[in-house]
Design an enzyme around this catalytic site. Structure first.
Site, mmCIF file in Angstrom:
data_model
loop_
_atom_site.group_PDB
_atom_site.id
_atom_site.type_symbol
_atom_site.label_atom_id
_atom_site.label_comp_id
_atom_site.label_asym_id
_atom_site.label_seq_id
_atom_site.Cartn_x
_atom_site.Cartn_y
_atom_site.Cartn_z
ATOM 1 N NE ARG A 155 55.601 18.547 14.766
ATOM 2 C CZ ARG A 155 54.909 18.976 13.423
ATOM 3 N NH1 ARG A 155 55.788 19.912 13.497
ATOM 4 N NH2 ARG A 155 54.346 18.134 13.418
ATOM 5 C CG ASN A 160 53.217 16.517 20.568
ATOM 6 O OD1 ASN A 160 53.088 15.590 20.461
ATOM 7 N ND2 ASN A 160 53.354 17.341 19.171
ATOM 8 C CD GLU A 161 55.384 15.584 16.444
ATOM 9 O OE1 GLU A 161 55.586 16.373 16.324
ATOM 10 O OE2 GLU A 161 53.507 15.230 15.665
ATOM 11 C CG ASN A 162 59.111 16.887 23.700
ATOM 12 O OD1 ASN A 162 59.261 16.485 24.116
ATOM 13 N ND2 ASN A 162 59.246 18.630 23.208
#
Length: 819
Positions: free
Chosen positions: A388, A424-426
């Site tokens: 994130r 993750n969730e870039n």
């Protein structure tokens, strides 16, 4: 039988590891002092009492390692968790047995920035909370031993001080926007290591085998630690088969080089490592030099992995459906500082649930976890904490590359690992004013190329960044059918749609929250509000409990009843998806998070199938019924003390079992047998509509699998009276074990009826000798918690004294009880 083999293998591994390294490495667990604040300088940590420090302020507290700065405040409902500097100090007896040997501190993980001092000398700094690192303190110790204070003030001991810091820093990964705490402290084991002048810093053992298992190859390299430039040495290798027999051995002279292949051999038909039979070889080695010998060993496994393009996953040439979950390094009362015993218990619980795959979210985890995955037969996706926030600058990117390099090097030999995760969730912005998809793509490609350069034998993957899905080998989109979007019946169609978009599809993260101990007679009621047939991904704001479109995460009842239905549907569908490589439920255990203060247990992501203290929720048994072979049976509702409905109304009883057939009994009377059919939803056909009687009821089930029989039984009250809104609180002690009492509060209406749908916020308080056992992040271990079916419980440590417990709920009169 296979489970026994795995446990024996684990015991042998741990025993031999201690035998080989007992004289070289020791865990520094005890005799530490801790300060949860910063110091003016290192002198404040080491100056003796009486030398300008008569008050000995600030106050240090005694602790043992591993230790997390945020052991309790991560789930304290009334504060933001501490993010800042903290100090640890101890005094060590240091006596290296090797002539000209090296004395090393080996950190298995500390968060997030760390400084190490010997007396007043800073010997090292490290940035990153999850990779291992080492500090050579040999020279600093030698210099300190020459000072007067070594004997006079410290009586022959060496003071070691360590400063950790988990302050917010946008140029570090992971982002503070991540849905987990960025913890501080020395929260993994710290080891004092004595090594000869020449030692092995890292051994790389690449074990390969063809898909048919006919020919195995082993290639061994090493990275040496040679600060004295010893030069040439001898090295002995011995490869020991899982049955204890020596397969090969060699003894050779070498010239030191990090790129030198030390040993290459071929083995015909090696014993294969698999999820069902995780057979491991032991590679023993000894470096011989004039400065002393260095012994070590590595566990390796021969296995062949393949993610078929547009198809399933194969292990050793055969399809294996990956039945997975996730793990955060987090536990009640200790946060990230889980002991080896806790970790072993958690991993065994996963295996007993039927797990054969785990994604370690969202960072490199303890070597203990990886060793257990190897020995238990659990394949692994391990990733770096680029999670994130967007993409930072050069310092940020260099840390990510460094952590990827360290993760691959440190866990290279584990047969369990099949995927290196790049992030993750870039696609989730927020930390920087710029959010440039092309720059994120470019950096993702850098990481992907670096991973393949470091380790060509494993796949790369990311989760939820659609505009980077083509870069990595395996992609997992966001599919949360029945929670953040749509209904759970949308799951298969949503998966098929996403599968069509990528080369290799693997679905990690699915499920939903459940407030442990909360149950419902009509759990799917909120589905009538939900738009179905569309996308099932999670979007910005979906995790919020307020505003936006109707969704179960906001409008559902957060009951265990609903989440078992959702899981049941997913698992029955997965059995009929032959193209599916696998999935991983998010997560195995509830964990703390700073971004969910309004959840029924504040600051806890409650999607686990067990609570933060290992207490199993009902969902655990749904997984067992689909994923395990050992006969099991479980009636839904062990933590549901009062059911409700009309007199004469038939109520559904669900039984989760992997047995072929089950017979149900209500109050001693049989209501017939049913056969299990995984496609007969819900409960694979093992469900009965039974006529409960008003008051006490007993339900028993007998299930059979071949010649084996298993049983289960529950007791509960059936309430037929209709309640109105809560009017009063009733608080009383319901149990006491030794010096720990359990108190329960109930919400009653004006007629004294239990309000079984009440979800009021409850706040416990205490005065006196005792202490609430709170800040645990569990449904029965939080002083602020939403009621479950009109009640809530908490435990009290009495300290052999007297206490008064208070309970408050808004709009109701506060009540008290004396313990």
């Amino acid at each position: 039988m296979l489970k026994q083999i795995a446990r024996i293998s684990l015991f042998i591994m741990l025993f031999t590891s201690q035998l080989l390294f007992a004289q070289q490495s020791v865990r520094l667990n005890n005799n530490w002092e801790f300060l949860k604040q910063d110091l003016g300088g290192i002198w404040e940590a080491v100056r003796p009492v009486g030398m300008g420090n008569p008050e000995a302020v600030p106050l240090w507290q005694k602790v043992s390692l591993p230790h997390c700065v945020n052991a309790e405040d991560a789930v304290d409902p009334d504060v933001n968790y501490y993010q800042g500097p903290a100090w640890y100090r101890t005094q060590l007896n240091i006596s290296n047995p090797y002539q000209n040997g090296r004395t090393i501190l080996h950190f298995e993980g500390a968060g997030q920035k760390t400084e190490v001092y010997v007396y007043t000398t800073k010997v090292a700094t490290h940035v990153g909370g999850y990779d291992e690192w080492k500090v050579d303190i040999t020279d600093a110790v030698a210099a300190f031993k020459k000072t007067d204070v070594y004997q006079k003030q410290f009586k022959g001991k060496v003071p070691v001080s360590i400063r950790t810091d988990n302050s917010r820093d946008l140029e570090m990964i992971p982002s503070n926007l991540s849905d987990f705490n960025v913890y501080g402290g020395i929260y993994r084991y710290l080891n004092l290591v004595y090594a000869p002048a020449l030692s092995v810093d890292q051994l790389f053992a690449k074990a390969e085998v063809d898909a048919q298992g006919k020919l195995g190859k082993l290639s061994v390299k090493a990275r040496f630690y040679d600060p004295a430039h010893v030069g040439g040495a001898g090295i002995k290798f011995k490869l020991v088969a899982p049955n204890g027999k020596i397969v090969r051995e060699t003894d050779k002279k070498i010239a030191l080089s990090d790129d030198l292949k030390l040993w290459e051999i071929e083995i015909k038909k090696p014993a294969l490592w698999s999820t069902g039979q995780p057979l491991q070889y032991t590679l023993q080695y000894e470096v011989t030099a004039t400065t002393g010998n260095y012994k070590g060993e590595e566990k390796i496994g021969f296995r062949h992995i393949e993610f078929v393009e547009k198809g399933p996953f194969k292990l050793n040439g055969k399809r294996v459906l990956l039945r997975g979950t996730h793990r955060h390094e987090d536990h009640a009362g200790v946060a990230a500082a889980m002991t080896e015993g806790m970790i072993r218990q958690e991993m065994q619980m996963m295996k007993d649930m039927g797990v054969n795959f785990i994604r370690l979210g969202h960072y490199q985890q303890s070597r203990i976890v990886l060793n257990l995955c190897d020995s238990l037969g659990i394949v692994v996706w391990e990733e770096i904490p680029w999670c994130r926030g967007g993409l930072g600058g050069n310092i940020y990117q260099q840390q990510a590359k460094r952590m990827l390099t360290n993760m691959v090097a440190q866990h290279y030999n584990h047969p369990a690992i099949i995927i290196w995760g790049m992030g993750n969730e870039n696609d989730w912005p927020g930390d920087f004013p710029e959010f440039d998809k092309e720059k994120i793509r470019a950096f993702m490609k850098e990481l992907n190329d670096l991973s393949h350069q470091l380790d060509p034998s494993r796949y790369t993957a990311i989760r939820r960044c659609d505009f980077c899905s083509d870069i990595v080998d395996v992609y997992s989109p966001s599919i949360w059918a029945g929670w953040y979007r749509g209904a759970y019946t949308d799951y298969k169609k949503a998966s098929e749609d996403e599968f069509a978009k990528v080369k290799r599809f693997l679905h990690v993260e699915w499920g939903g929250d459940s407030h442990a101990l909360r149950h419902s007679e009509n759990p799917d009621k909120a589905l009538s509000k939900i738009k179905t047939g569309g996308s099932a991904d999670e979007r910005a704001g979906d995790a919020s409990l307020y505003g936006g479109a109707a969704r179960i995460s906001k409008d559902g009842d957060w009951s265990e009843s609903y989440i078992t239905n959702l899981i049941d549907w997913h698992l029955k569908e997965q059995e009929n998806m032959p193209w599916l490589s696998g999935t991983a439920y998010w997560p195995f255990k509830d964990f703390s998070t700073p971004v969910r203060p309004d959840n029924p247990v504040p600051y806890v992501n409650q999607k686990g199938v067990v609570e933060r203290d290992f207490t199993k929720k009902e969902a655990y048994y749904v997984f067992q019924s689909y994923w395990t072979e050992k006969p099991m049976v479980h009636i839904y509702g062990h933590t549901w003390p009062v059911r409700w409905g009309n007199e004469g109304e038939q109520k559904m009883v669900k039984v989760y079992s992997n047995c072929n057939e089950a017979e149900i009994f209500l109050n001693g009377k049989s209501y017939g047998s049913k056969k299990r059919n995984s496609q007969d939803y819900p409960a694979a056909g093992l469900r009965w509509n039974l006529p409960f009687v008003k008051g006490e009821n007993t339900v028993k089930v007998i299930a059979r699998k071949g010649k084996e029989m298993v049983t289960d039984e529950i007791n509960f009250t059936y309430q037929t009276e209709k309640w109105t809104k809560p009017a009063t609180l009733v608080l009383k002690k319901i149990d006491q074990q030794d010096d720990v009492a359990t108190v329960e509060v109930k919400l009653l209406d004006e007629q004294g009826l239990l309000c079984l749908d009440a979800i009021n916020w409850i706040r416990f308080g205490l005065t006196g000798d005792g202490k609430l056992i709170d800040n645990q992040g569990t449904s029965s271990g939080s002083r602020k918690v939403q009621a479950y079916n009109g009640r809530a419980v908490i435990r009290v440590k009495l300290n052999q004294g007297q206490s008064v417990v208070a309970v408050h709920a808004e709009g109701l009169k506060t009540v008290f009880t004396t313990l």
